[in-house]
Design a protein around this motif. Structure first.
Motif, PDB file in Angstrom:
ATOM      1  N   LYS A 147      12.332  25.820 -16.266  1.00 59.16           N
ATOM      2  CA  LYS A 147      11.003  25.200 -16.254  1.00 59.16           C
ATOM      3  C   LYS A 147       9.945  26.160 -15.714  1.00 59.16           C
ATOM      4  N   ILE A 148      10.354  27.029 -14.794  1.00 63.99           N
ATOM      5  CA  ILE A 148       9.409  27.933 -14.146  1.00 63.99           C
ATOM      6  C   ILE A 148       9.433  29.312 -14.801  1.00 63.99           C
ATOM      7  N   GLY A 149      10.415  29.563 -15.658  1.00 64.10           N
ATOM      8  CA  GLY A 149      10.529  30.875 -16.286  1.00 64.10           C
ATOM      9  C   GLY A 149      11.267  31.886 -15.425  1.00 64.10           C
ATOM     10  N   ILE A 150      12.139  31.408 -14.520  1.00 57.15           N
ATOM     11  CA  ILE A 150      12.880  32.291 -13.618  1.00 57.15           C
ATOM     12  C   ILE A 150      14.238  32.633 -14.228  1.00 57.15           C
ATOM     13  N   PRO A 151      14.625  33.917 -14.251  1.00 59.82           N
ATOM     14  CA  PRO A 151      15.969  34.283 -14.712  1.00 59.82           C
ATOM     15  C   PRO A 151      16.949  34.131 -13.552  1.00 59.82           C
ATOM     16  N   TYR A 152      17.757  33.100 -13.568  1.00 59.71           N
ATOM     17  CA  TYR A 152      18.668  32.884 -12.445  1.00 59.71           C
ATOM     18  C   TYR A 152      19.630  34.058 -12.337  1.00 59.71           C
ATOM     19  N   ASN A 153      20.190  34.274 -11.143  1.00 61.22           N
ATOM     20  CA  ASN A 153      21.078  35.422 -10.957  1.00 61.22           C
ATOM     21  C   ASN A 153      22.532  35.069 -11.300  1.00 61.22           C
ATOM     22  N   ALA A 154      23.339  36.114 -11.466  1.00 60.48           N
ATOM     23  CA  ALA A 154      24.716  35.932 -11.924  1.00 60.48           C
ATOM     24  C   ALA A 154      25.555  35.161 -10.918  1.00 60.48           C
ATOM     25  N   SER A 155      25.373  35.439  -9.627  1.00 60.64           N
ATOM     26  CA  SER A 155      26.173  34.748  -8.613  1.00 60.64           C
ATOM     27  C   SER A 155      25.866  33.252  -8.617  1.00 60.64           C
ATOM     28  N   GLY A 156      24.588  32.901  -8.805  1.00 57.67           N
ATOM     29  CA  GLY A 156      24.217  31.486  -8.849  1.00 57.67           C
ATOM     30  C   GLY A 156      24.787  30.788 -10.066  1.00 57.67           C
ATOM     31  N   ILE A 157      24.716  31.448 -11.229  1.00 63.39           N
ATOM     32  CA  ILE A 157      25.262  30.837 -12.440  1.00 63.39           C
ATOM     33  C   ILE A 157      26.767  30.648 -12.316  1.00 63.39           C
ATOM     34  N   MET A 158      27.475  31.665 -11.816  1.00 64.04           N
ATOM     35  CA  MET A 158      28.922  31.538 -11.653  1.00 64.04           C
ATOM     36  C   MET A 158      29.277  30.447 -10.649  1.00 64.04           C
ATOM     37  N   HIS A 159      28.414  30.250  -9.672  1.00 61.72           N
ATOM     38  CA  HIS A 159      28.639  29.180  -8.708  1.00 61.72           C
ATOM     39  C   HIS A 159      28.679  27.823  -9.412  1.00 61.72           C
ATOM     40  N   PHE A 160      27.728  27.601 -10.317  1.00 65.98           N
ATOM     41  CA  PHE A 160      27.693  26.348 -11.065  1.00 65.98           C
ATOM     42  C   PHE A 160      28.864  26.256 -12.044  1.00 65.98           C
ATOM     43  N   VAL A 161      29.182  27.353 -12.712  1.00 63.02           N
ATOM     44  CA  VAL A 161      30.302  27.344 -13.660  1.00 63.02           C
ATOM     45  C   VAL A 161      31.608  27.004 -12.945  1.00 63.02           C
ATOM     46  N   ASN A 162      31.832  27.617 -11.783  1.00 64.97           N
ATOM     47  CA  ASN A 162      33.064  27.355 -11.039  1.00 64.97           C
ATOM     48  C   ASN A 162      33.149  25.914 -10.558  1.00 64.97           C
TER      49      ASN A 162
END
Length: 266
Positions: free
Chosen positions: A132-147
């Motif tokens: 919504k804000i146009g922020i590219p989330y970082n890899a550690s954060g994305i993997m946190h959600f995936v896990n």
């Protein structure tokens, strides 16, 4: 003081106390939370409850948009206070329980997932909103959600940026328990979580929490080339016009007008 800390019967109750600004995770808020988390461990608490002063049903609005850089700097770099806070919650060797009675947005959703357990009222909702804000989330954060959630639910939450209900969050394993209202939430927290925690061996729990942390990282090792590619994708986004438009539209309280195209990442 943006944070209130009370220790009772070896449990630290850490409360975000800036409801008038919807408990945004500003640099000052993150630093105070980290200090209180460390203090609770030093005082030999066996657990931490993270809670919030709720205003207009908002538990936390997430990252303070007003503090996002617009000079080409990475908004989620390793040493950004919010990123340091997430690591502090994950690595402190005692359980941290998020007690949620309201809506949770953006980085605050990641903060909840960084906790070891989450309990909520039935009308709580959870949304991860960088798109919504146009922020590219970082890899550690994305993997946190995936896990935590599995890749399909993680994609849904990141791509759509719309809130999911407490019931949905419970079904996909984002949270542990749901109570019908705020009063029942407090009773459930005390009787079903904190009472057993006080009785159990904190030395054992501390060793187990450390193992969870190490083992959750074991399956996320990526090559140096992949890591560089991820950073290149993210750099294009946070140095681009859509990122600045997202921040400015939020501050100006208007819908964003994004003009970027996916092919820019090719």
């Amino acid at each position: 003081m943006l944070v209130e800390n009370m220790i009772k019967d070896r449990i630290a109750y850490i409360k975000m106390n800036n409801g008038k600004h919807f408990n945004c995770l500003s640099e000052d808020m993150c630093n105070e939370l980290m200090a209180d988390i460390k203090h609770s461990y030093e005082k030999e608490c066996v657990g931490i409850v993270l809670e919030a002063e709720v205003n207009r049903h908002v538990w936390s609005a997430g990252h303070d948009i007003r503090e996002l850089p617009q000079d080409g700097s990475d908004p989620l770099a390793f040493y950004v206070p919010m990123e340091k806070l997430l690591r502090e919650v994950q690595e402190i060797p005692i359980p941290v329980i998020a007690c949620v009675d309201g809506t949770v947005w953006g980085g605050a959703c990641d903060l909840c997932l960084s906790c070891d357990m989450i309990v909520s009222s039935r009308d709580a909702t959870f949304a991860i909103t960088p798109a919504k804000i146009g922020i590219p989330y970082n890899a550690s954060g994305i993997m946190h959600f995936v896990n935590q959630l599995g890749i399909n639910k993680a994609r849904e939450m990141f791509f759509l940026a719309t809130p999911i209900t407490a019931e949905d969050a419970l079904n996909v394993g984002l949270i542990n328990r749901v109570a019908d209202n705020g009063e029942e939430l407090r009773i459930m927290l005390e009787e079903q979580f904190l009472a057993p925690l006080r009785r159990n061996s904190i030395l054992s729990i501390s060793a187990i929490k450390r193992q969870f942390r190490i083992l959750s990282r074991a399956s996320t090792v990526i090559s140096a080339e992949s890591f560089e590619r991820i950073n290149a994708y993210r750099n294009i986004v946070y140095c681009g016009e859509d990122y600045r438009e997202g921040i400015n539209s939020f501050l100006e309280k208007r819908p964003p007008e994004y003009k970027g195209k996916a092919k820019e990442l090719d």
